[in-house]
Write a protein that holds these residues in place. Structure first.
Motif, PDB file in Angstrom:
ATOM      1  N   ASP A 262       0.856  -1.198   0.000  1.00 40.34           N
ATOM      2  CA  ASP A 262       0.000   0.000   0.000  1.00 40.34           C
ATOM      3  C   ASP A 262       0.887   1.241   0.000  1.00 40.34           C
ATOM      4  OD1 ASP A 262      -1.873   1.931   0.264  1.00 40.34           O
ATOM      5  OD2 ASP A 262      -2.755   1.179   2.120  1.00 40.34           O
ATOM      6  N   PRO A 263       0.971   1.965  -1.124  1.00 41.89           N
ATOM      7  CA  PRO A 263       1.845   3.151  -1.163  1.00 41.89           C
ATOM      8  C   PRO A 263       1.395   4.266  -0.239  1.00 41.89           C
ATOM      9  CG  PRO A 263       0.507   2.993  -3.160  1.00 41.89           C
ATOM     10  CD  PRO A 263       0.286   1.717  -2.408  1.00 41.89           C
ATOM     11  N   ALA A 264       0.126   4.240   0.172  1.00 45.23           N
ATOM     12  CA  ALA A 264      -0.375   5.302   1.061  1.00 45.23           C
ATOM     13  C   ALA A 264      -0.088   5.013   2.523  1.00 45.23           C
ATOM     14  CB  ALA A 264      -1.881   5.466   0.854  1.00 45.23           C
ATOM     15  N   HIS A 265       0.458   3.834   2.814  1.00 45.79           N
ATOM     16  CA  HIS A 265       0.743   3.490   4.210  1.00 45.79           C
ATOM     17  C   HIS A 265       1.791   4.448   4.785  1.00 45.79           C
ATOM     18  CE1 HIS A 265       1.997   1.280   7.761  1.00 45.79           C
ATOM     19  NE2 HIS A 265       0.907   0.540   7.638  1.00 45.79           N
ATOM     20  N   ARG A 326       1.677   8.463  14.476  1.00 47.93           N
ATOM     21  CA  ARG A 326       0.387   8.139  15.101  1.00 47.93           C
ATOM     22  C   ARG A 326      -0.768   8.826  14.377  1.00 47.93           C
ATOM     23  NH1 ARG A 326      -3.200  10.236  18.294  1.00 47.93           N
ATOM     24  NH2 ARG A 326      -2.077  12.202  18.462  1.00 47.93           N
ATOM     25  N   LYS A 327      -0.602  10.128  14.063  1.00 51.48           N
ATOM     26  CA  LYS A 327      -1.655  10.876  13.380  1.00 51.48           C
ATOM     27  C   LYS A 327      -1.890  10.345  11.967  1.00 51.48           C
ATOM     28  CE  LYS A 327      -0.987  15.219  15.906  1.00 51.48           C
ATOM     29  NZ  LYS A 327      -0.539  16.631  15.810  1.00 51.48           N
ATOM     30  N   GLU A 328      -0.786  10.062  11.260  1.00 53.21           N
ATOM     31  CA  GLU A 328      -0.922   9.555   9.892  1.00 53.21           C
ATOM     32  C   GLU A 328      -1.571   8.172   9.879  1.00 53.21           C
ATOM     33  OE1 GLU A 328       2.847   9.660   7.967  1.00 53.21           O
ATOM     34  OE2 GLU A 328       2.942  11.856   7.884  1.00 53.21           O
ATOM     35  N   MET A 329      -1.269   7.332  10.871  1.00 55.53           N
ATOM     36  CA  MET A 329      -1.887   6.011  10.949  1.00 55.53           C
ATOM     37  C   MET A 329      -3.381   6.126  11.225  1.00 55.53           C
ATOM     38  SD  MET A 329      -0.178   3.314  10.250  1.00 55.53           S
ATOM     39  CE  MET A 329      -1.180   2.079  11.044  1.00 55.53           C
ATOM     40  N   GLU A 330      -3.765   7.055  12.115  1.00 55.22           N
ATOM     41  CA  GLU A 330      -5.195   7.264  12.386  1.00 55.22           C
ATOM     42  C   GLU A 330      -5.931   7.659  11.118  1.00 55.22           C
ATOM     43  OE1 GLU A 330      -5.691  10.087  15.496  1.00 55.22           O
ATOM     44  OE2 GLU A 330      -4.976   8.735  17.085  1.00 55.22           O
ATOM     45  N   GLN A 335      -9.373   6.238   6.484  1.00 59.28           N
ATOM     46  CA  GLN A 335      -9.599   6.189   5.036  1.00 59.28           C
ATOM     47  C   GLN A 335      -9.832   4.756   4.563  1.00 59.28           C
ATOM     48  OE1 GLN A 335     -10.185   9.575   4.438  1.00 59.28           O
ATOM     49  NE2 GLN A 335      -9.204   9.170   2.483  1.00 59.28           N
ATOM     50  N   LYS A 336      -9.059   3.830   5.107  1.00 53.23           N
ATOM     51  CA  LYS A 336      -9.193   2.432   4.719  1.00 53.23           C
ATOM     52  C   LYS A 336     -10.565   1.894   5.113  1.00 53.23           C
ATOM     53  CE  LYS A 336      -6.785  -1.976   5.082  1.00 53.23           C
ATOM     54  NZ  LYS A 336      -5.719  -2.729   5.766  1.00 53.23           N
ATOM     55  N   LEU A 337     -11.039   2.263   6.318  1.00 49.00           N
ATOM     56  CA  LEU A 337     -12.352   1.820   6.781  1.00 49.00           C
ATOM     57  C   LEU A 337     -13.456   2.370   5.885  1.00 49.00           C
ATOM     58  CD1 LEU A 337     -13.928   0.298   8.959  1.00 49.00           C
ATOM     59  CD2 LEU A 337     -13.971   2.408  10.307  1.00 49.00           C
ATOM     60  N   GLN A 338     -13.325   3.652   5.510  1.00 49.59           N
ATOM     61  CA  GLN A 338     -14.310   4.259   4.624  1.00 49.59           C
ATOM     62  C   GLN A 338     -14.359   3.541   3.274  1.00 49.59           C
ATOM     63  OE1 GLN A 338     -13.348   8.402   4.366  1.00 49.59           O
ATOM     64  NE2 GLN A 338     -14.095   8.882   6.442  1.00 49.59           N
TER      65      GLN A 338
END
Length: 355
Positions: A262-265, A326-330, A335-338
């Motif tokens: 996942d490049p957005a990770h 932490r903020k980027e992971m949240e 986004q992934k859940l959406q």
């Protein structure tokens, strides 16, 4: 006539400047220091001359001049150069522990931490070679910073010549070793009793009593001569680590694959030492090309010699990067859940369509 003389002088001055630039370029090409354009006294008195000579010096050396920021303000490099050179140069300032005096001239806000360490680093990267040429009058190939400028001054251990009492002590110790009873090399024998608690596919869980001590352990099947070679009968299960709750190598590889696919990770956070290592590695690579294998040890020793104030700079960066991760992971998980919810809704809508 006076006008012609004026024009002649102007042409001579322009010719000298062009010749100076050509010489700078030629020296930079040969990796030599360029000649100073002004005297040390002139650049100390005139900030404009200082900045002009700094830009041209870095251009000649093939390096980039960028004004660093500390405490929300640009660092006055002219003031930094003036305060350090009037105390004899950076090496002398560090050895005589006068760096705090230099910091006091800047009037940084109280919230600024580790100002002395930050100023030293910026001086090394931007002003060290300039100081060698304009203050010390160095010529020829670049002069690397002294070891005392890169790290804290190492403590010197003085050698002491042994006196008569030392020699007597050594002799008595040698005599004691010679007359000491030799250790028995024969094996010790113990009475061992035990019981099998439970059997599993590859062996047994056992409890063993050795003297007054009770031990718990595992016995695995061992291949005997003449038996068929079977990895299943000899080796413990491959997922033994998973049975104990530890992550297996397969799980770790799968996790890495999932993250890299996942490049957005978000990029994982870095520790304080990671930041320090990256900074020092680039400096050492420029100073000692071809000695990359020694850098890890050199950087590790340098890190261990930093005091609490110097380490705090990198610890703060590590905390900031951890908070960033932490903020980027949240955000990424949200986004992934959406996306998953939208995918389920689309799938449900397709299934509900009449055929």
């Amino acid at each position: 006539m006076g006008e012609e003389n004026g024009m002649g002088k102007e042409e001579m001055r322009m010719g000298e400047m062009e010749g100076g630039r050509a010489m700078e370029v030629e020296m930079a090409r040969e990796n030599f220091y360029p000649l100073p354009l002004y005297s040390h006294e002139d650049v100390v008195k005139d900030r404009a001359l200082f900045m002009d000579s700094m830009r041209r010096f870095h251009h000649s050396m093939g390096t980039k001049l960028s004004i660093p920021v500390l405490g929300g303000k640009e660092i006055d490099l002219h003031l930094l150069y003036k305060e350090v050179t009037q105390r004899g140069g950076l090496e002398k300032v560090i050895l005589e522990k006068k760096l705090r005096e230099v910091v006091m001239a800047f009037s940084f806000p109280p919230t600024t931490t580790s100002a002395s360490f930050v100023l030293r680093n910026h001086y090394l990267s931007l002003l060290h070679h300039y100081e060698q040429v304009y203050f010390f009058g160095a010529q020829g190939p670049p002069v690397p910073p002294a070891a005392s400028c890169l790290t804290k001054t190492p403590k010197i251990k003085l050698e002491r010549h042994p006196d008569a009492s030392d020699l007597t002590t050594k002799k008595s110790r040698r005599r004691k070793r010679e007359h000491a009873e030799p250790r028995s090399k024969e094996p010790h024998h113990f009475t061992v009793t035990g019981s099998i608690d439970r059997k599993f596919e590859y062996g047994y869980f056992v409890t063993v009593k050795v003297g007054q001590e009770t031990l718990h352990g595992v016995l695995f099947h061992v291949e005997q001569p003449g038996e068929a070679s079977s990895s299943a009968s000899v080796l413990p299960p491959a997922n033994a680590a998973a049975m104990n709750g530890a992550p297996t190598e397969a799980k770790r590889r799968k996790k890495r694959r999932r993250r890299s696919s996942d490049p957005a990770h978000p990029k994982p956070s870095r520790s304080a030492y990671n930041f320090y290592f990256a900074e020092q590695y680039s400096k050492l690579k420029a100073l000692y090309p071809g000695r990359d294998k020694e850098f890890s040890k050199m950087i590790g020793e340098s890190w261990s010699r930093l005091d609490a104030e110097e380490k705090q700079v990198y610890l703060d960066r590590g905390v900031e990067d951890k908070e960033r991760y932490r903020k980027e992971m949240e955000y990424w998980e949200k986004q992934k859940l959406q996306q998953e919810v939208m995918g389920e809704e689309l799938s449900t809508a397709k299934n509900d369509e009449p055929e």
